[in-house]
Design a protein around this motif. Structure first.
Motif, PDB file in Angstrom:
ATOM      1  N   GLY A  60       2.498 -11.537 109.749  1.00  0.00           N
ATOM      2  CA  GLY A  60       3.320 -10.530 109.092  1.00  0.00           C
ATOM      3  C   GLY A  60       2.952  -9.104 109.442  1.00  0.00           C
ATOM      4  O   GLY A  60       3.352  -8.174 108.741  1.00  0.00           O
ATOM      5  N   GLY A  64       8.490  -3.980 113.042  1.00  0.00           N
ATOM      6  CA  GLY A  64       9.725  -4.005 112.291  1.00  0.00           C
ATOM      7  C   GLY A  64      10.868  -3.850 113.267  1.00  0.00           C
ATOM      8  O   GLY A  64      11.026  -2.798 113.885  1.00  0.00           O
ATOM      9  N   ARG A  92      15.058 -11.755 112.830  1.00  0.00           N
ATOM     10  CA  ARG A  92      14.199 -10.585 112.629  1.00  0.00           C
ATOM     11  C   ARG A  92      12.867 -10.989 111.992  1.00  0.00           C
ATOM     12  O   ARG A  92      12.620 -10.720 110.822  1.00  0.00           O
ATOM     13  CB  ARG A  92      14.899  -9.538 111.764  1.00  0.00           C
ATOM     14  N   ARG A  94       8.620 -11.022 111.447  1.00  0.00           N
ATOM     15  CA  ARG A  94       7.585  -9.983 111.398  1.00  0.00           C
ATOM     16  C   ARG A  94       6.285 -10.470 112.036  1.00  0.00           C
ATOM     17  O   ARG A  94       5.228  -9.916 111.782  1.00  0.00           O
ATOM     18  CB  ARG A  94       7.308  -9.589 109.941  1.00  0.00           C
TER      19      ARG A  94
END
Length: 377
Positions: A60, A64, A92, A94
């Motif tokens: 994570g 971005g 998308r 992370r």
């Protein structure tokens, strides 16, 4: 059991002179440096490589994708090459980050060998810790691919983030891949065909270049080396009597030479570091250093109106300013030094801090009493 050896008067002098000779020889030997550590051999050099790749498997801490659209583009390109169609998909994650991969192809690197690579994030990823670099081609200045990098990244820092605080130690957005790039192409260079090799001094100096020329000719026994300028000595391989340039360089690279260096003073104003060479000299000069202390004190006073009087409570500013100059010793005489220890002793006699010493050295240089190159970083 301890044994005591007694020497007659003449023998004592012989022993003393022998010890002095050994000490002088050791000092001279400590100042001598191998030729391979002083020069670069023409043709024996590395080549810089660079590539653009993708790191996956992050916890994570990746880019971005709204702020780094190039990450999404390279991710889609890699997936399409693997047979996965992501066109029009809202993908998308992370856990991916776009990176620049750099490496140096060492001289005489052969296909199949492994070299180290460095990985640096170019997006807004917060950490590369635990990530894996996907196969990344590394190209040179000619646009050709010479190596391919892939593997687990060893990040150089740690990042921890909570709801109200973040702790970062080191640089977690950069890491290394030890032996993580495999050489795929060799540099097309025939080293054995060279008949002359130029030796480039890392620190050009006429005296050092002359000593290199003399030392090589003394070692080989014939005039095979010739000084071209302060930074170049030409070696005639054909006259060395060796079968190849590699044999010629192996015969001279361990020759020890005492190099000459320019007198130089290097200062780092950010850290207050001062480094002086052994040849720095200072002529006799007088120096005065005083410290000024400016003190400002704010003591606001609250003024209230008298009872039953019409008015408002106001705050009246009260400021006290004091300028104090600490008396110094006046003009301090710095004796002219003939050795580095004399120079240091003369400067330390001023009794100032390292940062004040930098200003003093600047002023001494401006006065023409510092006989050295002054470098400020």
């Amino acid at each position: 059991m301890t044994r005591l050896f007694r020497f007659p008067g003449s023998a004592r002098w012989i022993v003393l002179l022998t010890l002095v000779a050994i000490l002088v020889g050791s000092i001279a030997q400590a100042q001598s440096i191998r030729l391979k550590d002083l020069v670069e051999f023409d043709g024996v050099r590395g080549n810089d490589l660079v590539g653009y790749g993708l790191v996956v498997g992050l916890n994570g801490t990746g880019d971005g994708l709204r702020n780094a659209p190039f990450t999404e583009e390279i991710m889609a390109s890699i997936l399409e090459r693997l047979g996965v169609n992501v066109t029009g998909e809202q993908f998308r994650p992370r856990n991916v980050a776009a990176v620049i991969v750099t490496a140096t192809l060492p001289p005489f690197a052969r296909s199949g060998g492994r070299i180290d690579a460095t990985v640096s994030a170019i997006g807004d990823a917060s950490s590369l810790l635990g990530g894996t670099l996907v196969m990344t081609p590394l190209t040179a200045a000619d646009g050709e691919t010479y190596a391919v990098a892939q593997g687990t990244i060893i990040a150089g820092g740690v990042s921890a983030k909570g709801d109200a605080a973040t702790v970062i130690e080191g640089v977690p957005t950069a890491g290394v891949l030890p032996a993580g790039a495999r050489v795929e192409r060799e540099v097309d260079f025939d080293f054995t065909a060279l008949t002359q090799i130029r030796l480039a001094l890392r620190n050009p100096d006429f005296t050092t270049a002359s000593r290199v020329e003399v030392a090589i000719n003394r070692e080989i026994g014939r005039g095979v080396a010739r000084m071209l300028d302060a930074g170049t000595v030409l070696l005639d391989v054909s006259r060395t009597g060796r079968t190849s340039p590699a044999h010629a360089l192996s015969a001279i690279e361990n020759i020890t030479i005492t190099p000459e260096q320019k007198a130089r003073v290097v200062v780092d104003q950010a850290s207050g570091t001062i480094v002086m060479g052994s040849d720095v000299r200072i002529s006799e000069v007088a120096v005065s250093q005083n410290n000024l202390t400016l003190r400002i004190e704010e003591a606001p006073e609250v003024v209230q109106p008298s009872p039953f009087a019409a008015g408002q409570t106001v705050v009246v500013p009260r400021t006290g300013v004091a300028l104090q100059e600490q008396p110094g010793p006046g003009l301090a005489l710095v004796q002219g030094g003939t050795t580095l220890s004399d120079v240091i002793a003369g400067l330390n006699a001023l009794g100032v801090s390292a940062r004040d010493m930098i200003d003093i050295l600047k002023s001494i240089k401006a006065a023409g009493a510092l006989h050295a190159e002054f470098v400020v970083r």
